[in-house]
Write an enzyme that holds these catalytic residues in place. Structure first.
Site, PDB file in Angstrom:
ATOM      1  N   HIS A  96      35.756 -16.405  -7.549  1.00 35.75           N
ATOM      2  CA  HIS A  96      35.258 -17.246  -8.650  1.00 35.75           C
ATOM      3  C   HIS A  96      34.839 -16.455  -9.886  1.00 35.75           C
ATOM      4  O   HIS A  96      34.577 -17.049 -10.931  1.00 35.75           O
ATOM      5  CB  HIS A  96      34.109 -18.138  -8.156  1.00 35.75           C
ATOM      6  CG  HIS A  96      34.088 -19.479  -8.792  1.00 35.75           C
ATOM      7  ND1 HIS A  96      33.317 -20.517  -8.321  1.00 35.75           N
ATOM      8  CD2 HIS A  96      34.732 -19.979  -9.883  1.00 35.75           C
ATOM      9  CE1 HIS A  96      33.495 -21.584  -9.090  1.00 35.75           C
ATOM     10  NE2 HIS A  96      34.345 -21.279 -10.046  1.00 35.75           N
ATOM     11  N   ASP A 123      31.009 -26.601  -6.296  1.00 31.92           N
ATOM     12  CA  ASP A 123      30.664 -25.349  -5.608  1.00 31.92           C
ATOM     13  C   ASP A 123      29.494 -25.589  -4.666  1.00 31.92           C
ATOM     14  O   ASP A 123      28.641 -26.448  -4.927  1.00 31.92           O
ATOM     15  CB  ASP A 123      30.246 -24.318  -6.676  1.00 31.92           C
ATOM     16  CG  ASP A 123      30.461 -22.878  -6.256  1.00 31.92           C
ATOM     17  OD1 ASP A 123      30.254 -22.560  -5.074  1.00 31.92           O
ATOM     18  OD2 ASP A 123      30.823 -22.069  -7.139  1.00 31.92           O
ATOM     19  N   HIS A 125      27.595 -23.033  -4.316  1.00 30.25           N
ATOM     20  CA  HIS A 125      26.697 -22.055  -4.939  1.00 30.25           C
ATOM     21  C   HIS A 125      26.533 -22.312  -6.428  1.00 30.25           C
ATOM     22  O   HIS A 125      27.417 -22.904  -7.053  1.00 30.25           O
ATOM     23  CB  HIS A 125      27.266 -20.643  -4.748  1.00 30.25           C
ATOM     24  CG  HIS A 125      27.632 -20.312  -3.333  1.00 30.25           C
ATOM     25  ND1 HIS A 125      28.899 -20.531  -2.832  1.00 30.25           N
ATOM     26  CD2 HIS A 125      26.894 -19.819  -2.309  1.00 30.25           C
ATOM     27  CE1 HIS A 125      28.928 -20.170  -1.556  1.00 30.25           C
ATOM     28  NE2 HIS A 125      27.725 -19.744  -1.197  1.00 30.25           N
ATOM     29  N   ASP A 127      26.258 -19.821  -8.651  1.00 31.04           N
ATOM     30  CA  ASP A 127      26.962 -18.747  -9.363  1.00 31.04           C
ATOM     31  C   ASP A 127      26.280 -18.391 -10.683  1.00 31.04           C
ATOM     32  O   ASP A 127      26.932 -18.122 -11.697  1.00 31.04           O
ATOM     33  CB  ASP A 127      28.447 -19.117  -9.577  1.00 31.04           C
ATOM     34  CG  ASP A 127      29.228 -19.128  -8.270  1.00 31.04           C
ATOM     35  OD1 ASP A 127      28.685 -18.682  -7.228  1.00 31.04           O
ATOM     36  OD2 ASP A 127      30.387 -19.590  -8.276  1.00 31.04           O
ATOM     37  N   HIS A 140      31.303 -12.630  -8.287  1.00 32.51           N
ATOM     38  CA  HIS A 140      31.643 -14.054  -8.120  1.00 32.51           C
ATOM     39  C   HIS A 140      30.391 -14.929  -8.012  1.00 32.51           C
ATOM     40  O   HIS A 140      30.504 -16.154  -8.097  1.00 32.51           O
ATOM     41  CB  HIS A 140      32.602 -14.289  -6.934  1.00 32.51           C
ATOM     42  CG  HIS A 140      31.983 -14.226  -5.571  1.00 32.51           C
ATOM     43  ND1 HIS A 140      32.588 -14.788  -4.458  1.00 32.51           N
ATOM     44  CD2 HIS A 140      30.844 -13.656  -5.114  1.00 32.51           C
ATOM     45  CE1 HIS A 140      31.828 -14.565  -3.387  1.00 32.51           C
ATOM     46  NE2 HIS A 140      30.771 -13.890  -3.753  1.00 32.51           N
ATOM     47  N   ASP A 226      35.620 -24.429  -6.676  1.00 33.18           N
ATOM     48  CA  ASP A 226      35.406 -23.429  -5.626  1.00 33.18           C
ATOM     49  C   ASP A 226      35.544 -24.178  -4.304  1.00 33.18           C
ATOM     50  O   ASP A 226      34.812 -25.141  -4.034  1.00 33.18           O
ATOM     51  CB  ASP A 226      33.993 -22.851  -5.798  1.00 33.18           C
ATOM     52  CG  ASP A 226      33.635 -21.788  -4.775  1.00 33.18           C
ATOM     53  OD1 ASP A 226      34.163 -21.823  -3.651  1.00 33.18           O
ATOM     54  OD2 ASP A 226      32.801 -20.930  -5.108  1.00 33.18           O
ATOM     55  N   ASP A 228      34.612 -23.677  -1.439  1.00 30.43           N
ATOM     56  CA  ASP A 228      33.441 -23.773  -0.555  1.00 30.43           C
ATOM     57  C   ASP A 228      32.533 -24.942  -0.912  1.00 30.43           C
ATOM     58  O   ASP A 228      31.527 -25.195  -0.243  1.00 30.43           O
ATOM     59  CB  ASP A 228      32.695 -22.443  -0.446  1.00 30.43           C
ATOM     60  CG  ASP A 228      32.016 -21.980  -1.728  1.00 30.43           C
ATOM     61  OD1 ASP A 228      31.543 -22.818  -2.502  1.00 30.43           O
ATOM     62  OD2 ASP A 228      31.949 -20.747  -1.943  1.00 30.43           O
ATOM     63  N   GLU A 271      38.471 -19.122  -4.555  1.00 30.00           N
ATOM     64  CA  GLU A 271      37.766 -18.787  -3.315  1.00 30.00           C
ATOM     65  C   GLU A 271      38.506 -19.183  -2.040  1.00 30.00           C
ATOM     66  O   GLU A 271      37.944 -19.143  -0.953  1.00 30.00           O
ATOM     67  CB  GLU A 271      36.330 -19.345  -3.297  1.00 30.00           C
ATOM     68  CG  GLU A 271      35.415 -18.754  -4.370  1.00 30.00           C
ATOM     69  CD  GLU A 271      35.012 -17.296  -4.118  1.00 30.00           C
ATOM     70  OE1 GLU A 271      35.088 -16.835  -2.963  1.00 30.00           O
ATOM     71  OE2 GLU A 271      34.629 -16.624  -5.092  1.00 30.00           O
TER      72      GLU A 271
HETATM   73  N1  ARG Z   1      24.696 -16.462  -4.327  1.00 27.78           N
HETATM   74  C1  ARG Z   1      25.454 -15.528  -3.577  1.00 27.78           C
HETATM   75  C2  ARG Z   1      25.662 -14.234  -4.355  1.00 27.78           C
HETATM   76  O1  ARG Z   1      25.285 -14.117  -5.482  1.00 27.78           O
HETATM   77  C3  ARG Z   1      26.781 -16.121  -3.156  1.00 27.78           C
HETATM   78  C4  ARG Z   1      27.712 -16.400  -4.299  1.00 27.78           C
HETATM   79  C5  ARG Z   1      28.996 -17.008  -3.801  1.00 27.78           C
HETATM   80  N2  ARG Z   1      29.866 -17.317  -4.914  1.00 27.78           N
HETATM   81  C6  ARG Z   1      31.072 -17.816  -4.789  1.00 27.78           C
HETATM   82  N3  ARG Z   1      31.761 -17.994  -5.902  1.00 27.78           N
HETATM   83  N4  ARG Z   1      31.577 -18.146  -3.617  1.00 27.78           N
HETATM   84  O2  ARG Z   1      26.224 -13.317  -3.832  1.00 27.78           O
HETATM   85 MN    MN Z   2      31.704 -20.263  -6.845  1.00 25.93          MN
HETATM   86 MN    MN Z   3      30.853 -20.959  -3.788  1.00 21.46          MN
END
Ligand code: ARG
Ligand code: MN
Ligand code: MN
Length: 305
Positions: A96, A123, A125, A127, A140, A226, A228, A271
């Site tokens: 991402h 998402d 998350h 991010d 990411h 994303d 996820d 992702e």
């Molecule tokens: N918050 C976590 C980090 O900063 C997970 C981030 C996951 N991001 C994603 N694009 N899947 O590492």
């Molecule tokens: Mn993401």
């Molecule tokens: Mn994510």
């Protein structure tokens, strides 16, 4: 309408290997054919090239900064070209962090053409990490902060100005994993987030009506998807899965309501990690949802307003 498929096969922004195989897994799942079946013209530009993943530890809170800069420059250039040709850029990641380049290009295009930008960020998350607060140093986890002008200088000014976008131009949907520092950052910037609790309490239809509120004929909608975002039961092929995501039906409704606006002009699909997938199930799920994004529906129907 012509769709430009742009492969960005890298996992430099992640700490789990495998997202670099995402573009080919989407091709194998029949993405181009599914779009063509919707009556769209598709040009697959193949894969961009960039530095290999050196697999190093973070330096000053950032892992693989130089590699992320180069990959995002390549994505920025290719997405900008597609937009200039009047095409719909579909960036196939990759992790991402690549949304920094693609959305910087989209934001610049909107600025140049006087369009209103609305980014829909699906998402698990937020991010929204910074090098100073990230628990991992993985880039990411930082694209939203970078797009708002908070990040390393080379990652925040691809369009030649910073910030690329304002907090009121994004809506985040499906969020259920937020780090402590991120929680404060989101609050301080007032980034509009519809987290899983909000979805549970109000339902996806209400969430999407709110997320799409204010979208008009002059709006460019960018979808940053994303995978996820989805519940891991239906989308296991991701590197950072989080329990408790939207169901297949909830995700379909999101896609259908975006399709109804007719204003989606670009997207990221990121992702996807084929190394963790089960017989390409997650890629096939992505293709299925993208069909709905482009107007596939069970019955002939009028747009629900
Ligand atoms: N918050 C976590 C980090 O900063 C997970 C981030 C996951 N991001 C994603 N694009 N899947 O590492
Ligand atoms: Mn993401
Ligand atoms: Mn994510």
């Amino acid at each position: 309408k012509t769709i430009s498929l742009i492969g960005a096969p890298t996992d430099v922004g992640a700490s789990v290997k495998g997202a670099g195989m995402g573009p080919d897994a989407l091709r194998v799942a029949g993405l181009a054919q599914a779009l063509e079946a919707r009556g769209l013209a598709v040009i697959d530009h193949g894969n961009l090239h960039g530095p290999a993943n050196p697999w190093q530890a973070p330096v000053n809170g950032l892992r693989h900064l130089n590699e992320a800069i180069d990959w995002n420059q390549a994505v920025y250039d290719e997405v900008s070209n597609a937009l200039k040709l009047g095409h719909f850029p579909m960036m196939m990641g990759g992790d991402h962090c690549l949304a920094i380049g693609s959305i910087s290009a989209v934001a610049k295009h909107c600025k140049d053409t006087g369009k209103k930008l609305r980014v829909l960020w699906f998402d698990a998350h937020a991010d929204s990490n910074l090098s100073t607060i990230s628990p991992t140093g993985n880039i990411h986890g930082m694209p939203v902060a970078c797009l708002m002008g908070h990040g390393p200088e080379q990652l925040i000014a691809y369009g030649g100005y910073t910030p690329a976008m304002q907090p009121n131009e994004i809506r985040q949907i499906g969020i259920r994993s937020v780090d402590d520092g991120e929680r404060q950052f989101i609050h301080d910037l007032s980034i509009p987030v519809f987290d899983m609790r909000y979805i549970d309490e109000h339902g996806m239809r209400d969430v999407m009506l709110k997320a799409l509120d204010g979208v008009d004929e002059n709006t460019h909608i960018h979808v940053s998807f994303d995978l996820d975002f989805l519940d891991p039961d239906i989308a296991p092929g991701v590197g950072t899965a989080v329990l408790g995501g939207p169901t297949y039906r909830e995700a379909q409704l999101c896609m259908e309501m975006i399709a109804d606006t007719g204003r989606m002009c670009s997207m990221d699909i990121v992702e996807l990690n084929p190394a963790l997938d089960l017989r390409n199930q997650t890629a096939l799920m992505a293709v299925d949802l993208i069909e709905s994004l482009f107007g596939k529906s069970t019955l002939v129907r009028m747009a629900t307003k």
